[in-house]
Design a protein around this motif. Structure first.
Motif, PDB file in Angstrom:
ATOM      1  N   UNK A   4       0.833  -1.204   0.000  1.00 14.39           N
ATOM      2  CA  UNK A   4       0.000   0.000   0.000  1.00 14.39           C
ATOM      3  C   UNK A   4       0.866   1.251   0.000  1.00 14.39           C
ATOM      4  N   UNK A   5       1.909   1.259   0.804  1.00 14.03           N
ATOM      5  CA  UNK A   5       2.810   2.407   0.850  1.00 14.03           C
ATOM      6  C   UNK A   5       3.483   2.609  -0.503  1.00 14.03           C
ATOM      7  N   UNK A   6       3.912   1.491  -1.089  1.00 14.87           N
ATOM      8  CA  UNK A   6       4.543   1.547  -2.400  1.00 14.87           C
ATOM      9  C   UNK A   6       3.596   2.165  -3.429  1.00 14.87           C
ATOM     10  N   UNK A   7       2.330   1.735  -3.392  1.00 15.92           N
ATOM     11  CA  UNK A   7       1.329   2.273  -4.325  1.00 15.92           C
ATOM     12  C   UNK A   7       1.142   3.770  -4.145  1.00 15.92           C
ATOM     13  N   UNK A   8       1.039   4.189  -2.909  1.00 18.71           N
ATOM     14  CA  UNK A   8       0.816   5.607  -2.635  1.00 18.71           C
ATOM     15  C   UNK A   8       1.998   6.458  -3.083  1.00 18.71           C
ATOM     16  N   UNK A  75     -15.891   1.267 -11.471  1.00 23.36           N
ATOM     17  CA  UNK A  75     -16.570   2.371 -10.795  1.00 23.36           C
ATOM     18  C   UNK A  75     -17.530   1.922  -9.697  1.00 23.36           C
ATOM     19  N   UNK A  76     -17.582   0.623  -9.440  1.00 23.72           N
ATOM     20  CA  UNK A  76     -18.380   0.133  -8.309  1.00 23.72           C
ATOM     21  C   UNK A  76     -17.528   0.251  -7.061  1.00 23.72           C
ATOM     22  N   UNK A  77     -18.060   0.957  -6.080  1.00 23.37           N
ATOM     23  CA  UNK A  77     -17.360   1.139  -4.813  1.00 23.37           C
ATOM     24  C   UNK A  77     -18.186   0.452  -3.742  1.00 23.37           C
ATOM     25  N   UNK A  78     -17.621  -0.559  -3.123  1.00 19.71           N
ATOM     26  CA  UNK A  78     -18.390  -1.354  -2.167  1.00 19.71           C
ATOM     27  C   UNK A  78     -18.908  -0.546  -0.980  1.00 19.71           C
ATOM     28  N   UNK A  79     -18.217   0.519  -0.621  1.00 18.75           N
ATOM     29  CA  UNK A  79     -18.656   1.329   0.518  1.00 18.75           C
ATOM     30  C   UNK A  79     -19.818   2.250   0.172  1.00 18.75           C
ATOM     31  N   UNK A  80     -19.700   2.953  -0.936  1.00 19.38           N
ATOM     32  CA  UNK A  80     -20.641   4.028  -1.238  1.00 19.38           C
ATOM     33  C   UNK A  80     -21.507   3.773  -2.466  1.00 19.38           C
ATOM     34  N   UNK A  92      -9.803   9.684  -8.176  1.00 24.80           N
ATOM     35  CA  UNK A  92     -10.042   8.376  -8.765  1.00 24.80           C
ATOM     36  C   UNK A  92      -8.877   7.429  -8.489  1.00 24.80           C
ATOM     37  N   UNK A  93      -7.651   7.931  -8.596  1.00 21.82           N
ATOM     38  CA  UNK A  93      -6.484   7.098  -8.284  1.00 21.82           C
ATOM     39  C   UNK A  93      -6.509   6.662  -6.827  1.00 21.82           C
ATOM     40  N   UNK A  94      -6.887   7.563  -5.940  1.00 18.77           N
ATOM     41  CA  UNK A  94      -6.983   7.225  -4.522  1.00 18.77           C
ATOM     42  C   UNK A  94      -8.046   6.149  -4.302  1.00 18.77           C
ATOM     43  N   UNK A  95      -9.198   6.303  -4.946  1.00 20.32           N
ATOM     44  CA  UNK A  95     -10.267   5.325  -4.821  1.00 20.32           C
ATOM     45  C   UNK A  95      -9.855   3.964  -5.387  1.00 20.32           C
ATOM     46  N   UNK A  96      -9.105   3.968  -6.500  1.00 13.12           N
ATOM     47  CA  UNK A  96      -8.635   2.705  -7.070  1.00 13.12           C
ATOM     48  C   UNK A  96      -7.653   2.028  -6.117  1.00 13.12           C
ATOM     49  N   UNK A  97      -6.787   2.806  -5.484  1.00 15.06           N
ATOM     50  CA  UNK A  97      -5.855   2.238  -4.499  1.00 15.06           C
ATOM     51  C   UNK A  97      -6.614   1.626  -3.331  1.00 15.06           C
ATOM     52  N   UNK A  98      -7.672   2.286  -2.898  1.00 17.49           N
ATOM     53  CA  UNK A  98      -8.499   1.746  -1.816  1.00 17.49           C
ATOM     54  C   UNK A  98      -9.201   0.459  -2.246  1.00 17.49           C
TER      55      UNK A  98
END
Length: 135
Positions: A4-8, A75-80, A92-98
């Motif tokens: 995750x750190x590497x991705x960020x 574009x499906x986000x399990x949370x929202x 969008x990049x942040x959401x994809x990382x999540x």
């Protein structure tokens, strides 16, 4: 270093490096450019490897062999619920990382050409592959 750190850390470098060279046409071209590059794969591989992985994923999942289907899945986000198509690139990049992290946490992984990828990363490779075949 944690994945995750590497991705960020690499997200900004990847977007700055690859986005200017990607091209596609059609009404969703901008959205495809925002979604189609898996951050981790792009930092450690050539685009030809990403295309190979994307093609292999599409061979394994022929029902997803369409940019529109892949975009909808990404574009499906399990949370929202769903992510707006008008979301800016950085968000969008942040959401994809999540989504990638959530995929690993939930066991939503696939093995493609020897890579253990989150389903989101595999779909991004597939979308990238399809966007490059249209050029």
């Amino acid at each position: 270093m944690l994945r995750r750190t590497f991705c960020e850390i690499t997200s900004i470098a990847v977007v700055g490096t690859f986005v200017p060279f990607m091209s596609c046409s059609g009404p969703e071209a901008s959205l495809v450019r925002k979604l189609n590059l898996p951050t981790t794969m792009a930092t450690i591989n050539e685009s030809s490897t990403i295309i190979e992985v994307g093609n292999a994923y599409l061979d394994q999942n022929p029902s997803e062999n369409s940019p529109k289907i892949l975009i909808n899945q990404l574009l499906i986000n399990s949370k929202d619920g769903s992510i707006s198509k008008n979301t800016d690139s950085k968000t969008l990049q942040k959401l994809m990382s999540q989504k990638v992290k959530a995929d690993f946490d939930n066991g939503e992984t696939v093995i493609v050409r020897g890579w253990v990828l989150s389903r989101t990363e595999a779909r991004q490779c597939a979308l990238y592959s399809l966007s490059q075949s249209n050029n």
